[in-house]
Design an enzyme around this catalytic site. Structure first.
Site, PDB file in Angstrom:
ATOM      1  N   GLY A  21      32.488  40.480  42.703  1.00 49.24           N
ATOM      2  CA  GLY A  21      31.892  39.158  42.498  1.00 49.24           C
ATOM      3  C   GLY A  21      32.444  38.104  43.449  1.00 49.24           C
ATOM      4  N   GLY A  67       7.117  37.769  73.999  1.00 51.66           N
ATOM      5  CA  GLY A  67       7.245  37.252  72.638  1.00 51.66           C
ATOM      6  C   GLY A  67       8.519  36.452  72.473  1.00 51.66           C
ATOM      7  N   ALA A  68       9.560  36.850  73.207  1.00 50.25           N
ATOM      8  CA  ALA A  68      10.828  36.142  73.072  1.00 50.25           C
ATOM      9  C   ALA A  68      10.680  34.679  73.517  1.00 50.25           C
ATOM     10  CB  ALA A  68      11.910  36.834  73.885  1.00 50.25           C
TER      11      ALA A  68
HETATM   12  C1  LIG Z   1      42.988  42.351  44.479  1.00 56.16           C
HETATM   13  C2  LIG Z   1      44.021  43.430  44.769  1.00 56.16           C
HETATM   14  C3  LIG Z   1      43.611  44.181  46.051  1.00 56.16           C
HETATM   15  C4  LIG Z   1      45.381  42.713  45.019  1.00 56.16           C
HETATM   16  O1  LIG Z   1      46.414  43.647  45.173  1.00 56.16           O
HETATM   17  P1  LIG Z   1      47.923  43.153  45.219  1.00 56.16           P
HETATM   18  O2  LIG Z   1      48.757  44.370  45.415  1.00 56.16           O
HETATM   19  O3  LIG Z   1      48.048  42.061  46.232  1.00 56.16           O
HETATM   20  O4  LIG Z   1      48.225  42.492  43.816  1.00 56.16           O
HETATM   21  P2  LIG Z   1      48.347  43.170  42.389  1.00 56.16           P
HETATM   22  O5  LIG Z   1      47.510  44.389  42.316  1.00 56.16           O
HETATM   23  O6  LIG Z   1      49.783  43.279  42.047  1.00 56.16           O
HETATM   24  O7  LIG Z   1      47.669  42.062  41.468  1.00 56.16           O
HETATM   25  C5  LIG Z   1      48.326  40.844  41.146  1.00 56.16           C
HETATM   26  C6  LIG Z   1      48.165  40.577  39.668  1.00 56.16           C
HETATM   27  O8  LIG Z   1      46.768  40.355  39.409  1.00 56.16           O
HETATM   28  C7  LIG Z   1      46.336  41.243  38.380  1.00 56.16           C
HETATM   29  N1  LIG Z   1      44.950  41.595  38.663  1.00 56.16           N
HETATM   30  C8  LIG Z   1      44.463  42.123  39.790  1.00 56.16           C
HETATM   31  N2  LIG Z   1      43.161  42.294  39.702  1.00 56.16           N
HETATM   32  C9  LIG Z   1      42.799  41.843  38.480  1.00 56.16           C
HETATM   33  C10 LIG Z   1      41.567  41.730  37.796  1.00 56.16           C
HETATM   34  N3  LIG Z   1      40.416  42.058  38.401  1.00 56.16           N
HETATM   35  N4  LIG Z   1      41.563  41.231  36.553  1.00 56.16           N
HETATM   36  C11 LIG Z   1      42.707  40.836  35.987  1.00 56.16           C
HETATM   37  N5  LIG Z   1      43.899  40.902  36.575  1.00 56.16           N
HETATM   38  C12 LIG Z   1      43.945  41.397  37.820  1.00 56.16           C
HETATM   39  C13 LIG Z   1      47.272  42.431  38.496  1.00 56.16           C
HETATM   40  O9  LIG Z   1      47.300  43.119  37.287  1.00 56.16           O
HETATM   41  C14 LIG Z   1      48.581  41.728  38.795  1.00 56.16           C
HETATM   42  O10 LIG Z   1      49.059  41.167  37.582  1.00 56.16           O
HETATM   43  P3  LIG Z   1      50.617  41.032  37.240  1.00 56.16           P
HETATM   44  O11 LIG Z   1      51.167  40.064  38.258  1.00 56.16           O
HETATM   45  O12 LIG Z   1      50.630  40.527  35.860  1.00 56.16           O
HETATM   46  O13 LIG Z   1      51.160  42.408  37.418  1.00 56.16           O
HETATM   47  C15 LIG Z   1      44.177  44.444  43.601  1.00 56.16           C
HETATM   48  O14 LIG Z   1      44.839  43.784  42.533  1.00 56.16           O
HETATM   49  C16 LIG Z   1      42.886  44.970  43.131  1.00 56.16           C
HETATM   50  O15 LIG Z   1      42.286  45.847  43.775  1.00 56.16           O
HETATM   51  N6  LIG Z   1      42.418  44.453  42.009  1.00 56.16           N
HETATM   52  C17 LIG Z   1      41.191  44.933  41.406  1.00 56.16           C
HETATM   53  C18 LIG Z   1      40.005  44.360  42.078  1.00 56.16           C
HETATM   54  C19 LIG Z   1      38.709  44.636  41.364  1.00 56.16           C
HETATM   55  O16 LIG Z   1      38.337  45.808  41.247  1.00 56.16           O
HETATM   56  N7  LIG Z   1      38.109  43.598  40.773  1.00 56.16           N
HETATM   57  C20 LIG Z   1      36.945  43.731  39.927  1.00 56.16           C
HETATM   58  C21 LIG Z   1      35.790  43.544  40.781  1.00 56.16           C
HETATM   59  S1  LIG Z   1      34.311  43.825  39.852  1.00 56.16           S
HETATM   60  C22 LIG Z   1      33.457  42.399  40.007  1.00 56.16           C
HETATM   61  O17 LIG Z   1      33.949  41.418  40.380  1.00 56.16           O
HETATM   62  C23 LIG Z   1      32.057  42.475  39.625  1.00 56.16           C
HETATM   63  C24 LIG Z   1      31.296  43.485  40.438  1.00 56.16           C
HETATM   64  O18 LIG Z   1      30.992  43.243  41.576  1.00 56.16           O
HETATM   65  O19 LIG Z   1      30.992  44.551  39.915  1.00 56.16           O
END
Ligand SMILES: CC(C)(COP(=O)(O)OP(=O)(O)OC[C@H]1O[C@@H](n2cnc3c(N)ncnc32)[C@H](O)[C@@H]1OP(=O)(O)O)[C@@H](O)C(=O)NCCC(=O)NCCSC(=O)CC(=O)O
Length: 531
Positions: free
Chosen positions: A187, A421-422
């Site tokens: 998203g 055309g361009a």
């Molecule tokens: C964004 C990242 C690459 C960042 O990696 P990093 O190594 O820098 O950081 P990290 O993984 O330690 O994350 C930091 C903190 O954020 C939290 N965190 C990460 N992603 C989260 C999420 N989507 N919802 C809630 N919390 C989340 C982690 O648990 C962690 O919490 P704490 O600090 O407490 O340990 C990874 O976290 C990741 O891949 N997250 C999932 C992304 C994702 O799949 N999102 C959903 C998309 S679906 C969507 O949006 C709709 C769609 O399109 O379908």
């Protein structure tokens, strides 16, 4: 116990007087501003990233930021969320000024739930977007979020829906700029795609629908985050991002520069500035920059630099579809959008990507009252199976549609050649350019002389005693008859043939004349542009 958990309780103490209550307010505010913990801030800095508040400080004029809903918290339950209710809910929203003009902003705080979007977080963004639309001021998002907050499930997804709908409603009403400053998945990547401009920072920001792990699971492809959706990929290959920089400071400074070239909304004109560069400055060097031989390449960027105020311009999509240049610049202090073929790359042909790039730029200029100046030196559309199968017809039609629909002042100048055309597509008089000029070196024709002679004199050439000599003779005749600016000038298809050295002066005078241009399109719900 983490600092986040400490923030779950109600304000401590029971102040008895007004001063006590004010002191309590400052305490709460200090807690909200400080964010989760020093450790989280250090972790953010260690990744080469600034915090949300540091970014807002860079973006806005000093001391101008006014925060909205600083004390907002989520009310979600489950998965331990009850124990983690930080102020701001992971996004900082508000408004301030950039060079004295109001700008709305929201910035994800990656230190809180990885900047992931939950219900409260989303409604904060909705509110600030509504305020920006109502106030008629640009919206800048500073994105550093992990997409939908997984613990909040469908509520988070619905929050995105509200953002997308507002992005679309605000499109063409207020400028919307997305600045990508961290990993933005799902998203978090769709909303920027709906906005006018996307900025990215190399190494620290990524955009993808699904990350490398999912890609590997589904397709078996192995790729890094940057390889999949880093700044260079989106600036050079996908065209998703318009601007890419090495660090956040430069990136945010460029956002400020872009804002200085845009109006506040679609009812205003871009800000005009005093200009010290003489409007009638001659450019004799242009004749040296552009070789008369239509097959020789040259750098169109140098031509633009020579003509515009102080040689300054901001190129959009600089590294994607480099066979066409789209840039914002000023002429005698007035902002213009320049679209120019780049003979140095693929001879300046129009292909699928160049058509898409220029079409979006024309649309943006038209939406925000930016007059369009087109510099033509185009051999045609790129022939080929890939292009045809890739849909060059519908992609090329996007550019045609965008120009035909544009009601802002439109001036085109044919520098050297404009074929087929361009030529028609690149803002010819027949599709509504207000003024069209040509340099004396120009060749407007259905196609190049060699190709034309081979088609229309095929029999004479084949029957000749010396076919090659006959071909050369016919090419010469065709050139002499058709391929000069006076053929078009005599028919009124260009408004004037001008001395290249006087280009700046002619453009400035033309823009001044068109300043109060007003044109209406037929009443309709909306067009149905090619996609
Ligand atoms: C964004 C990242 C690459 C960042 O990696 P990093 O190594 O820098 O950081 P990290 O993984 O330690 O994350 C930091 C903190 O954020 C939290 N965190 C990460 N992603 C989260 C999420 N989507 N919802 C809630 N919390 C989340 C982690 O648990 C962690 O919490 P704490 O600090 O407490 O340990 C990874 O976290 C990741 O891949 N997250 C999932 C992304 C994702 O799949 N999102 C959903 C998309 S679906 C969507 O949006 C709709 C769609 O399109 O379908």
């Amino acid at each position: 116990m983490t600092v986040l958990e400490e923030t779950t309780g109600e304000p401590a103490g029971e102040p008895t007087d007004a001063r006590g209550r004010v002191a309590e307010l400052h305490e709460i505010r200090a807690q909200a501003v400080a964010g989760p913990s020093e450790k989280a801030t250090e972790a953010q800095h260690a990744k080469g990233k600034l915090t949300a508040r540091e970014r807002i400080e860079l973006l806005l004029d000093p001391g101008s930021f006014q925060e909205v809903e600083q004390l907002r918290r989520h009310r979600a339950t489950g998965f331990g969320l009850e124990a983690k209710k930080p102020y701001s809910d992971g996004v900082i929203t508000g408004w301030g000024t950039v060079e004295g003009r109001t700008v709305f902003v929201y910035a994800h705080d990656f230190r809180i739930f990885g900047g992931a979007l939950g219900e409260a977080h989303a409604t904060k963004i909705h509110k600030i977007m509504d305020m920006a639309i109502a106030a008629g001021a640009p919206l800048v998002s500073l994105n550093d979020g992990a997409g939908a907050r997984i613990q909040e499930g469908v509520s988070a997804l619905a929050g995105y829906g509200g953002i997308f709908q507002r992005n679309t409603r605000a499109s063409g009403v207020i400028p919307q700029i997305s600045v990508m400053l961290g990993p933005c998945a799902g998203g978090a990547a769709y909303s920027p795609a709906l906005t006018d401009f996307v900025f990215m920072v190399r190494e620290t920001s990524q955009m993808f629908i699904t990350g490398p792990d999912v890609v590997k699971a589904v397709t078996g492809e192995e790729i890094t985050q940057n390889g999949l959706g880093g700044a260079d990929v989106h600036a050079e290959t996908s065209g998703v991002c318009h601007f890419a920089y090495d660090d956040e400071e430069t990136c945010i400074a460029e956002v400020r520069y872009l804002l200085s070239l845009l109006p506040q909304n679609n009812r205003e004109n871009p800000p005009r500035v005093e200009c010290a560069d003489p409007a009638d400055r001659r450019s004799d060097v242009l004749l040296d920059l552009v070789p008369a031989d239509g097959n020789r390449p040259y750098d169109m960027a140098k031509v633009i630099e020579e003509i515009v105020d102080d040689g300054e311009y901001l190129e959009v999509h600089e590294r994607w579809a480099r066979n066409i240049i789209c840039a914002l610049a000023r002429l005698d202090g007035q902002v213009v959008g320049i679209i120019a073929n780049q003979p140095q790359v693929l001879a300046g042909v129009l292909d699928i990507e160049a058509s898409e790039k220029a079409a979006r730029f024309v649309q943006m200029c038209d939406a925000f009252n930016v007059p369009i100046v087109t510099f033509l030196d185009v051999p045609g559309f790129l022939p080929g199976v890939d292009q045809e199968h890739g849909g060059i017809i519908r992609h090329g039609a996007k550019l045609l549609y965008a120009y035909c629909n544009a009601t802002v002042p439109r001036i085109s100048l044919i520098l050297r050649k404009a074929y087929g055309g361009a030529y028609i597509v690149m803002d010819s008089q027949s599709i509504g350019a207000d003024l069209t000029y040509a340099w004396p070196t120009n060749e407007i024709a259905v196609m190049g002389a060699e190709g034309a002679a081979n088609v229309i004199f095929r029999r004479q050439i084949a029957d000749a005693e010396d076919p090659e000599a006959m071909r050369q003779k016919m090419v010469k005749e065709y050139k002499a008859e058709l391929m000069h600016p006076y053929y078009a000038a005599e028919r009124g298809l260009v408004d004037d043939v001008i001395d290249p050295a006087e280009t700046r002066e002619v453009l400035v005078k033309s823009l001044a004349m068109l300043q109060s241009k007003h044109a209406d399109l037929p009443s309709r719900k909306h067009g149905n542009p090619p996609q």
